[in-house]
Design a protein around this motif. Structure first.
Motif, mmCIF file in Angstrom:
data_model
loop_
_atom_site.group_PDB
_atom_site.id
_atom_site.type_symbol
_atom_site.label_atom_id
_atom_site.label_comp_id
_atom_site.label_asym_id
_atom_site.label_seq_id
_atom_site.Cartn_x
_atom_site.Cartn_y
_atom_site.Cartn_z
ATOM 1 N N ARG A 176 -9.361 9.312 18.259
ATOM 2 C CA ARG A 176 -9.939 9.690 16.965
ATOM 3 C C ARG A 176 -8.873 10.280 16.049
ATOM 4 N NH1 ARG A 176 -15.878 12.510 18.141
ATOM 5 N NH2 ARG A 176 -16.650 10.865 19.543
ATOM 6 N N TYR A 177 -8.063 11.148 16.608
ATOM 7 C CA TYR A 177 -7.015 11.772 15.787
ATOM 8 C C TYR A 177 -6.027 10.726 15.305
ATOM 9 C CZ TYR A 177 -8.512 16.570 16.522
ATOM 10 O OH TYR A 177 -9.218 17.754 16.479
ATOM 11 N N ARG A 178 -5.691 9.795 16.164
ATOM 12 C CA ARG A 178 -4.734 8.756 15.765
ATOM 13 C C ARG A 178 -5.306 7.884 14.654
ATOM 14 N NH1 ARG A 178 -3.959 6.867 20.374
ATOM 15 N NH2 ARG A 178 -5.127 4.912 20.323
ATOM 16 N N LEU A 179 -6.582 7.570 14.712
ATOM 17 C CA LEU A 179 -7.201 6.708 13.705
ATOM 18 C C LEU A 179 -7.500 7.442 12.397
ATOM 19 C CD1 LEU A 179 -9.712 4.725 15.937
ATOM 20 C CD2 LEU A 179 -7.509 3.939 15.074
ATOM 21 N N ALA A 180 -7.643 8.755 12.469
ATOM 22 C CA ALA A 180 -8.063 9.522 11.294
ATOM 23 C C ALA A 180 -6.930 10.222 10.578
ATOM 24 C CB ALA A 180 -9.103 10.565 11.714
ATOM 25 N N ASP A 181 -5.807 10.429 11.239
ATOM 26 C CA ASP A 181 -4.737 11.266 10.691
ATOM 27 C C ASP A 181 -3.784 10.448 9.827
ATOM 28 O OD1 ASP A 181 -2.762 13.154 10.187
ATOM 29 O OD2 ASP A 181 -2.763 13.924 12.245
ATOM 30 N N PRO A 182 -3.606 10.812 8.547
ATOM 31 C CA PRO A 182 -2.650 10.085 7.698
ATOM 32 C C PRO A 182 -1.238 10.059 8.263
ATOM 33 C CG PRO A 182 -4.050 11.481 6.345
ATOM 34 C CD PRO A 182 -4.344 11.833 7.776
ATOM 35 N N MET A 183 -0.865 11.076 9.038
ATOM 36 C CA MET A 183 0.497 11.126 9.575
ATOM 37 C C MET A 183 0.776 9.976 10.532
ATOM 38 S SD MET A 183 2.224 13.699 8.297
ATOM 39 C CE MET A 183 3.443 14.258 9.482
ATOM 40 N N THR A 184 -0.261 9.464 11.184
ATOM 41 C CA THR A 184 -0.048 8.377 12.139
ATOM 42 C C THR A 184 -0.067 7.012 11.460
ATOM 43 O OG1 THR A 184 -2.405 8.165 12.644
ATOM 44 C CG2 THR A 184 -1.138 9.755 13.939
ATOM 45 N N ALA A 185 -0.333 6.985 10.149
ATOM 46 C CA ALA A 185 -0.415 5.705 9.426
ATOM 47 C C ALA A 185 0.803 5.430 8.561
ATOM 48 C CB ALA A 185 -1.665 5.687 8.548
ATOM 49 N N VAL A 186 1.791 6.329 8.567
ATOM 50 C CA VAL A 186 2.987 6.067 7.769
ATOM 51 C C VAL A 186 3.818 4.980 8.467
ATOM 52 C CG1 VAL A 186 3.088 8.374 6.770
ATOM 53 C CG2 VAL A 186 4.283 7.926 8.911
ATOM 54 N N PRO A 187 4.461 4.106 7.673
ATOM 55 C CA PRO A 187 4.489 4.129 6.212
ATOM 56 C C PRO A 187 3.335 3.331 5.603
ATOM 57 C CG PRO A 187 6.004 2.457 7.008
ATOM 58 C CD PRO A 187 5.401 3.108 8.227
ATOM 59 N N LEU A 188 2.765 3.860 4.519
ATOM 60 C CA LEU A 188 1.772 3.116 3.759
ATOM 61 C C LEU A 188 2.464 2.137 2.820
ATOM 62 C CD1 LEU A 188 -0.896 5.764 2.647
ATOM 63 C CD2 LEU A 188 -1.077 4.073 4.482
ATOM 64 N N GLY A 189 1.721 1.120 2.421
ATOM 65 C CA GLY A 189 2.268 0.139 1.492
ATOM 66 C C GLY A 189 2.062 0.490 0.036
ATOM 67 N N VAL A 190 1.483 1.666 -0.252
ATOM 68 C CA VAL A 190 1.267 2.104 -1.628
ATOM 69 C C VAL A 190 1.901 3.472 -1.803
ATOM 70 C CG1 VAL A 190 -0.885 0.803 -1.812
ATOM 71 C CG2 VAL A 190 -0.952 3.205 -1.157
ATOM 72 N N PRO A 191 2.330 3.799 -3.020
ATOM 73 C CA PRO A 191 2.931 5.119 -3.237
ATOM 74 C C PRO A 191 1.913 6.238 -3.158
ATOM 75 C CG PRO A 191 2.778 3.907 -5.304
ATOM 76 C CD PRO A 191 2.392 2.949 -4.229
#
Length: 298
Positions: free
Chosen positions: A216-231
Motif C-alpha cells: 500500500r505504501y509503495r502504491l500510494a507514496d509519491p516518493m516511490t513514483a519518481v521520476p514522473l513524466g510531468v513537472p
C-alpha cells in the motif's frame, strides 16, 4: 487541518473567498481584478452514488478557457474537511480564465481511506473528460493544484499511468495532467508516517503501518513514483508549522536526482495563507500556475 483554532478559519475561507471574488469581473490573462460582475454558479457532476463522489465545474464568463485546473483540497485525508476549501480558489481562478474542476472524494471517516480515496480521485479526474466534451473546452493543458494532503493526491494522480494493473487508480487516465502545483504537499508518506504527522494521519488513510502492508505504501507514496513524466512545482509556506518543509524539499530533491523536472519555492505565509485569495501567498500560487500552464502549452 488538525491545528487548534484552524477549523473555524477553514470553514470560513469559502465564504470569504466568495465574498471577495463576487465583486470582480472576469480578468484578462494575467490581469488584476476589475469591478463588479457576477460569477456563474458551478455545475455539479457525480461520478458515483456516495454524497462525496462529485466535482464542481467552474467555467469563465465571456472569455475563452486558457487552461484547466483540477483542485484537490487538503485536510490530512479526513472527512472533517471537504471541497468547500477549494471554492475560493476556483472562484478566483475562473475569473482569470481558467476552467476549474473542484474535486471531492471520500475521506477517512466517511467511507474513504485505502483504496476508496484513490479510486475516487482517479474516477473524478476521468469524469472531467465528459464535462469538457459537453461544454466544448480543451483539456490538453490541464494542471492539478493540491493543498497539503491534496498535494499528495495530485502528485499521485500524475503517476497513475505507471501503476501496476489492478492497483487503485491504475489504467490510462482520460485526462492527462501536464503539470502539478503543490501547496505544502504531503509528498513523502513514509516520512510523514515516521513523524506521526497529524496524529497518525497516514496510517489512518492507509489503514496500516508500513510493516503491516508495504505494498500500500509503495502504491500510494509519491516518493516511490519518481521520476514522473510531468513537472512538479512544489510551493511551501515559510511559516508553515502544519506540514514540515522537508516534505516538499525531500520530494523535489529525489525527483531531480532521478532526472525529473521539479522545483521548490518557499512562499510567504503559513499553511493556510496559500489557500486564501488576496494574500501574497495566493498570488505566488497563481503565478506558479500560470508558469506551469504556459510551459505546458509550449
Amino acid at each position: 487541518m488538525e491545528h487548534p483554532g484552524r477549523r473555524t478559519i477553514l470553514a470560513l475561507l469559502a465564504a470569504a473567498g466568495a465574498a471577495m471574488t463576487a465583486a470582480c469581473t472576469p480578468r484578462p490573462a494575467g490581469g488584476k481584478p476589475a469591478e463588479s460582475a457576477a460569477v456563474a454558479p458551478p455545475e455539479r457532476y457525480a461520478y458515483g452514488g456516495d454524497p462525496s463522489q462529485f466535482a464542481d465545474l467552474y467555467l469563465p464568463i465571456g472569455q475563452a478557457v486558457r487552461g484547466v485546473v483540477v483542485i484537490l483540497h487538503g485536510g490530512y485525508w479526513r472527512s472533517t474537511y471537504g471541497a468547500e476549501l477549494g471554492e475560493p480558489l476556483a472562484l478566483d481562478l475562473v475569473q482569470r480564465g481558467y476552467a476549474c474542476w473542484n474535486l471531492e472524494y471520500r475521506r477517512a471517516g466517511n467511507g474513504g481511506g485505502w483504496p476508496a480515496t484513490f479510486d475516487d480521485v482517479a474516477a473524478g479526474m476521468d469524469l472531467l473528460a465528459t464535462a469538457a466534451e459537453e461544454h466544448g473546452f480543451d483539456t490538453s493543458t490541464t494542471a492539478a493544484l493540491g493543498h497539503s494532503a491534496g498535494g499528495h493526491l495530485a502528485v499521485w494522480a500524475a503517476g497513475r499511468a505507471t501503476l501496476p494493473t489492478g492497483a487503485p487508480g491504475s489504467g490510462t487516465p482520460r485526462v492527462a495532467l501536464r503539470a502539478v502545483v503543490t501547496q505544502s504537499g504531503v509528498l513523502d508518506l513514509a516520512d510523514a508516517q515516521r513523524l506521526g504527522l497529524s496524529n497518525g494521519a497516514v496510517e489512518n488513510l492507509l489503514g496500516t503501518g508500513p510493516d503491516g502492508d508495504p505494498v500500500r505504501y509503495r502504491l500510494a507514496d509519491p516518493m516511490t513514483a519518481v521520476p514522473l513524466g510531468v513537472p512538479v512545482y512544489a510551493l511551501h509556506g515559510e511559516d508553515d508549522t502544519t506540514v514540515p518543509r522537508s516534505q516538499s524539499a525531500g520530494y523535489v530533491e529525489a525527483a531531480r536526482q532521478a532526472g525529473a523536472e521539479a522545483t521548490l519555492t518557499i512562499i510567504p505565509g503559513d499553511h493556510f495563507a496559500m489557500i486564501q485569495p488576496g494574500t501574497r501567498a495566493w498570488e505566488r500560487v497563481v503565478e506558479t500556475l500560470e508558469l506551469a500552464l504556459r510551459s505546458a502549452r509550449e
